[in-house]
Scaffold this active site. Sequence first.
Site, PDB file in Angstrom:
ATOM      1  N   HIS A  18       0.846  -1.204   0.000  1.00  0.00           N
ATOM      2  CA  HIS A  18       0.000   0.000   0.000  1.00  0.00           C
ATOM      3  C   HIS A  18       0.880   1.253   0.000  1.00  0.00           C
ATOM      4  CE1 HIS A  18      -2.893   3.025   1.113  1.00  0.00           C
ATOM      5  NE2 HIS A  18      -3.839   2.191   0.712  1.00  0.00           N
TER       6      HIS A  18
ATOM      7  N   GLU B 280      -4.128   1.842  -7.639  1.00  0.00           N
ATOM      8  CA  GLU B 280      -4.596   2.886  -6.744  1.00  0.00           C
ATOM      9  C   GLU B 280      -3.666   4.094  -6.871  1.00  0.00           C
ATOM     10  OE1 GLU B 280      -6.700   2.207  -2.712  1.00  0.00           O
ATOM     11  OE2 GLU B 280      -4.575   2.068  -2.328  1.00  0.00           O
TER      12      GLU B 280
ATOM     13  N   GLY C 211     -11.235   2.641   1.001  1.00  0.00           N
ATOM     14  CA  GLY C 211     -10.717   3.092   2.292  1.00  0.00           C
ATOM     15  C   GLY C 211     -11.805   3.766   3.105  1.00  0.00           C
TER      16      GLY C 211
HETATM   17  P1  PGA Z   1      -9.793   5.882   0.003  1.00  0.00           P
HETATM   18  O1  PGA Z   1      -8.558   4.935   0.342  1.00  0.00           O
HETATM   19  O2  PGA Z   1     -10.921   4.994  -0.491  1.00  0.00           O
HETATM   20  O3  PGA Z   1     -10.126   6.546   1.300  1.00  0.00           O
HETATM   21  O4  PGA Z   1      -9.339   6.830  -1.055  1.00  0.00           O
HETATM   22  C1  PGA Z   1      -8.242   3.838  -0.439  1.00  0.00           C
HETATM   23  C2  PGA Z   1      -6.958   3.207   0.025  1.00  0.00           C
HETATM   24  O5  PGA Z   1      -6.020   3.935   0.408  1.00  0.00           O
HETATM   25  O6  PGA Z   1      -6.829   1.972   0.011  1.00  0.00           O
END
Ligand code: PGA
Length: 248
Positions: free
Chosen positions: A91, A162, A232
């Site tokens: 991540h 991501e 997230g």
């Molecule tokens: P977010 O985070 O949905 O709050 O943008 C996603 C993540 O970091 O896995």
Amino acid sequence: MKKIIVANWKMNPTAVKEAEKISRDIVKYSPKLKNAEIVICPPFIYLDRLSKQNIKLGGQDVFWEGRGAFTGEISPAMLKDIGAKYVIIGHSERRQKLDETGEMINKKIKAALKSGLKVIFCVGEKERDEAGEYLKFIKNEIQEGLAGVSKKDSKNLIIAYEPIWAISSNKGSRPDTPEEFLQTAIYIRRILFFKFGSKTAHNTPILYGGSVDASNAGDFVNIGNAQGLLVGRASLNAQTFADILKNI
Ligand code: PGA
């Protein structure tokens, strides 16, 4: 194939009772979806309690060694023993805030795949540029992370694309567009094709993550052809998370 909808709770909530409630409510509010697999990735210390509920679980990280003098770490076998079937690796918050390197991520991916865990391998650029340099960055992340991974082990691989600029906790964040995600996912499949061949390239689920909410989840799945989502912030509210599931 079932869509994989992953709740990445990060370092939330701050009490186990709350974690149990969110998880219970997610199960309660979510329609009996035949087409989606829900995976909750809570902080490690909540895994045991959540394993008593009818929900799939994942870790947010894992260490590459099996046991021994590694204070604070958790091994793949421990995750499996507690009932986790998945693990998030690489991540961007760990890369950026804890200096996790491509080499460390590679060791974690190899150890987790060997143990039989399904690996949700996160990749994504810090910023977009017109010239397309960001694509080279993604390619490099994938090649580093998957160095030495066998074709056989790649069957338990899931890629989560991501982009860092899309993650809701980053200043000025905005979600990617489903159309651009579709293009990037094709590019990622090409990388997988050259590394593992057509079967892995075709079968590896590619998820989208970054500011996913109920208003855009359906488009990422239907227009962007995402095989799932990494969620997230919106996964900490059971109702919002259930709305995401209803919209895919
Ligand atoms: P977010 O985070 O949905 O709050 O943008 C996603 C993540 O970091 O896995």
